[in-house]
Design a protein around this motif. Structure first.
Motif, PDB file in Angstrom:
ATOM      1  N   LEU A 143       0.815  -1.221   0.000  1.00 40.16           N
ATOM      2  CA  LEU A 143       0.000   0.000   0.000  1.00 40.16           C
ATOM      3  C   LEU A 143       0.845   1.266   0.000  1.00 40.16           C
ATOM      4  N   ARG A 144       2.049   1.184   0.489  1.00 40.18           N
ATOM      5  CA  ARG A 144       2.868   2.379   0.695  1.00 40.18           C
ATOM      6  C   ARG A 144       3.086   3.142  -0.620  1.00 40.18           C
ATOM      7  N   GLY A 145       2.690   4.421  -0.627  1.00 42.80           N
ATOM      8  CA  GLY A 145       2.933   5.269  -1.781  1.00 42.80           C
ATOM      9  C   GLY A 145       1.953   5.105  -2.925  1.00 42.80           C
ATOM     10  N   ALA A 146       0.945   4.234  -2.778  1.00 38.32           N
ATOM     11  CA  ALA A 146      -0.043   4.034  -3.840  1.00 38.32           C
ATOM     12  C   ALA A 146      -1.118   5.111  -3.770  1.00 38.32           C
ATOM     13  N   ASP A 147      -1.862   5.256  -4.861  1.00 37.82           N
ATOM     14  CA  ASP A 147      -2.914   6.261  -4.944  1.00 37.82           C
ATOM     15  C   ASP A 147      -4.317   5.661  -4.875  1.00 37.82           C
ATOM     16  N   ALA A 148      -4.461   4.406  -5.270  1.00 42.84           N
ATOM     17  CA  ALA A 148      -5.771   3.768  -5.345  1.00 42.84           C
ATOM     18  C   ALA A 148      -5.578   2.264  -5.288  1.00 42.84           C
ATOM     19  N   ALA A 149      -6.682   1.542  -5.093  1.00 44.25           N
ATOM     20  CA  ALA A 149      -6.585   0.084  -5.042  1.00 44.25           C
ATOM     21  C   ALA A 149      -7.877  -0.559  -5.524  1.00 44.25           C
ATOM     22  N   TYR A 150      -7.698  -1.711  -6.161  1.00 42.44           N
ATOM     23  CA  TYR A 150      -8.811  -2.577  -6.561  1.00 42.44           C
ATOM     24  C   TYR A 150      -8.814  -3.759  -5.610  1.00 42.44           C
ATOM     25  N   LEU A 151      -9.945  -4.000  -4.966  1.00 36.45           N
ATOM     26  CA  LEU A 151     -10.048  -5.063  -3.977  1.00 36.45           C
ATOM     27  C   LEU A 151     -10.947  -6.180  -4.489  1.00 36.45           C
ATOM     28  N   VAL A 152     -10.399  -7.381  -4.569  1.00 33.36           N
ATOM     29  CA  VAL A 152     -11.201  -8.560  -4.882  1.00 33.36           C
ATOM     30  C   VAL A 152     -10.820  -9.637  -3.878  1.00 33.36           C
ATOM     31  N   TYR A 153     -11.807 -10.077  -3.098  1.00 30.76           N
ATOM     32  CA  TYR A 153     -11.518 -11.054  -2.057  1.00 30.76           C
ATOM     33  C   TYR A 153     -11.442 -12.447  -2.666  1.00 30.76           C
ATOM     34  N   PRO A 154     -10.432 -13.237  -2.315  1.00 31.68           N
ATOM     35  CA  PRO A 154     -10.288 -14.563  -2.907  1.00 31.68           C
ATOM     36  C   PRO A 154     -11.426 -15.496  -2.494  1.00 31.68           C
ATOM     37  N   SER A 155     -11.719 -16.422  -3.316  1.00 31.92           N
ATOM     38  CA  SER A 155     -12.775 -17.437  -3.196  1.00 31.92           C
ATOM     39  C   SER A 155     -14.144 -16.832  -3.429  1.00 31.92           C
ATOM     40  N   ASP A 156     -14.632 -15.957  -2.528  1.00 34.84           N
ATOM     41  CA  ASP A 156     -15.978 -15.413  -2.715  1.00 34.84           C
ATOM     42  C   ASP A 156     -16.170 -14.239  -1.763  1.00 34.84           C
ATOM     43  N   ILE A 157     -16.806 -13.181  -2.242  1.00 31.90           N
ATOM     44  CA  ILE A 157     -17.019 -11.981  -1.445  1.00 31.90           C
ATOM     45  C   ILE A 157     -17.948 -12.249  -0.259  1.00 31.90           C
ATOM     46  N   GLY A 158     -18.744 -13.307  -0.331  1.00 32.41           N
ATOM     47  CA  GLY A 158     -19.625 -13.655   0.779  1.00 32.41           C
ATOM     48  C   GLY A 158     -19.069 -14.735   1.677  1.00 32.41           C
ATOM     49  N   ALA A 159     -17.816 -15.122   1.461  1.00 32.08           N
ATOM     50  CA  ALA A 159     -17.215 -16.198   2.251  1.00 32.08           C
ATOM     51  C   ALA A 159     -16.999 -15.767   3.691  1.00 32.08           C
TER      52      ALA A 159
ATOM     53  N   VAL B 253     -17.067 -24.895   1.214  1.00 35.47           N
ATOM     54  CA  VAL B 253     -18.157 -25.541   0.477  1.00 35.47           C
ATOM     55  C   VAL B 253     -19.507 -25.047   0.981  1.00 35.47           C
ATOM     56  N   GLU B 254     -19.646 -24.940   2.298  1.00 35.88           N
ATOM     57  CA  GLU B 254     -20.909 -24.472   2.874  1.00 35.88           C
ATOM     58  C   GLU B 254     -21.265 -23.072   2.368  1.00 35.88           C
ATOM     59  N   ALA B 255     -20.258 -22.194   2.327  1.00 31.30           N
ATOM     60  CA  ALA B 255     -20.498 -20.831   1.849  1.00 31.30           C
ATOM     61  C   ALA B 255     -20.858 -20.822   0.365  1.00 31.30           C
ATOM     62  N   LEU B 256     -20.182 -21.663  -0.422  1.00 32.73           N
ATOM     63  CA  LEU B 256     -20.467 -21.716  -1.863  1.00 32.73           C
ATOM     64  C   LEU B 256     -21.858 -22.276  -2.132  1.00 32.73           C
ATOM     65  N   VAL B 257     -22.235 -23.311  -1.397  1.00 30.38           N
ATOM     66  CA  VAL B 257     -23.566 -23.902  -1.580  1.00 30.38           C
ATOM     67  C   VAL B 257     -24.643 -22.869  -1.278  1.00 30.38           C
ATOM     68  N   GLU B 258     -24.458 -22.119  -0.188  1.00 28.88           N
ATOM     69  CA  GLU B 258     -25.417 -21.074   0.152  1.00 28.88           C
ATOM     70  C   GLU B 258     -25.458 -20.000  -0.936  1.00 28.88           C
ATOM     71  N   ALA B 259     -24.266 -19.624  -1.444  1.00 29.51           N
ATOM     72  CA  ALA B 259     -24.208 -18.598  -2.492  1.00 29.51           C
ATOM     73  C   ALA B 259     -24.898 -19.071  -3.764  1.00 29.51           C
ATOM     74  N   PHE B 260     -24.645 -20.319  -4.146  1.00 25.79           N
ATOM     75  CA  PHE B 260     -25.289 -20.852  -5.353  1.00 25.79           C
ATOM     76  C   PHE B 260     -26.808 -20.876  -5.193  1.00 25.79           C
ATOM     77  N   ALA B 261     -27.266 -21.304  -4.025  1.00 28.99           N
ATOM     78  CA  ALA B 261     -28.706 -21.382  -3.795  1.00 28.99           C
ATOM     79  C   ALA B 261     -29.353 -20.010  -3.931  1.00 28.99           C
ATOM     80  N   GLN B 262     -28.640 -18.953  -3.497  1.00 32.39           N
ATOM     81  CA  GLN B 262     -29.159 -17.593  -3.622  1.00 32.39           C
ATOM     82  C   GLN B 262     -29.045 -17.074  -5.050  1.00 32.39           C
ATOM     83  N   LEU B 263     -27.843 -17.130  -5.581  1.00 36.01           N
ATOM     84  CA  LEU B 263     -27.572 -16.489  -6.866  1.00 36.01           C
ATOM     85  C   LEU B 263     -28.284 -17.164  -8.025  1.00 36.01           C
ATOM     86  N   LEU B 264     -28.595 -18.437  -7.866  1.00 35.38           N
ATOM     87  CA  LEU B 264     -29.173 -19.200  -8.970  1.00 35.38           C
ATOM     88  C   LEU B 264     -30.634 -19.553  -8.714  1.00 35.38           C
TER      89      LEU B 264
END
Length: 278
Positions: free
Chosen positions: A55-71, A230-241
């Motif tokens: 982060l040091r000296g940067a101006d901006a950042a793009y954040l993407v959480y690994p695996s899933d944002i709802g994990a 897996v539990e988080a992904l199953v819940e996400a799939f059930a919602q998103l799909l």
């Protein structure tokens, strides 16, 4: 950050991943300096001691959480990284989130509360999920996609459009600060129709077979995916799909002033590189 992007340094988390790599390419094309943040470059979402250096000296950042944002743990990690970024003087942050996913809202709220000049990009299902990751192996090796999507229709978004929207938001000064931008492709397709598009592009016979989210989760456990994930992904799939995302979003048009890339274009281009060829 002003509209003049010269000498602007953007931290890109997940820089070698599906969206981060496209954000990095788009940022470089726009004249921004990209600072990749991944384990290969000494950054770890789970290792807070690795954050300050990137982060040091940067101006901006793009954040993407690994695996899933709802994990589990995503909201805490996003909030902590955002607060550290703000403390380091990196106030301009863009977070990748998901349309229709209830648990994703916790991470968004954590970003809002960090004091950052934030933008959230909520994305539809990625077209590149069919060409990068486990789904491509099923199609390439078995000629069949087994997935818990039923006949639900989704406006698959090309991740290149996500990259372009993120960089446009970062480069537009204060225009998109405090806004949530929803992005999708230009038309609705079922997963079966998407596989048919890929079959047409490759000239192969490919099929789609629907299973329940729970059955799909059992398959993931068999492949060694941790039970909590897996539990988080199953819940996400059930919602998103469940049909909640069967609509188009206008973010690509509104931010870029053009039509989003179509799934058929994605399929032709991926097929041309041998993605689904045995």
């Amino acid at each position: 950050m002003t509209e003049n992007t010269r000498n602007t340094t953007v931290v890109v988390t997940g820089a070698s991943g599906r969206t981060g790599s496209r954000v990095a390419r788009s940022a470089q094309a726009a004249g921004l300096t990209v600072r990749p943040a991944s384990r290969a470059h000494g950054f770890d979402w789970q290792g807070r001691s690795t954050w300050a250096k990137v982060l040091r000296g940067a101006d901006a950042a793009y954040l993407v959480y690994p695996s899933d944002i709802g994990a589990p743990g995503a909201a805490e990690a996003v909030g902590a990284l955002a607060r550290e970024a703000v403390g380091a003087g990196v106030r301009r942050l863009v977070l990748l989130s998901s349309r229709g996913q209830d648990r994703a809202r916790d991470a968004e709220e954590a970003l809002h509360a960090s004091g950052a000049d934030w933008t959230v990009v909520r994305a539809a299902w990625f077209a590149q999920n069919f060409s990068e990751g486990p789904l491509v192996e099923e199609l390439r090796l078995r000629g069949e996609l087994v997935f818990p999507a039923g006949e639900v229709r989704e406006p698959f978004v090309d991740v290149r459009d996500i990259g372009d929207v993120v960089v446009a938001a970062l480069s537009a000064g204060d225009r998109y600060v405090g806004e949530t931008i929803a992005v999708s492709g230009p038309r609705l397709l079922s997963f079966g129709e998407a596989v048919a598009e890929i079959a047409k592009a490759t000239g192969r016979e490919l099929s789609y077979r629907a299973v329940s989210p729970r059955a799909y989760g059992e398959n993931l456990l068999g492949f060694g995916v941790p039970a909590r994930e897996v539990e988080a992904l199953v819940e996400a799939f059930a919602q998103l799909l469940d049909g909640r995302n069967a609509y188009l979003s206008q973010g690509v048009r509104e931010v870029l002033g053009r039509e989003p890339r179509d799934f058929a274009q994605f399929a032709r281009q991926a097929a041309a590189t041998g993605t689904w060829t045995e």
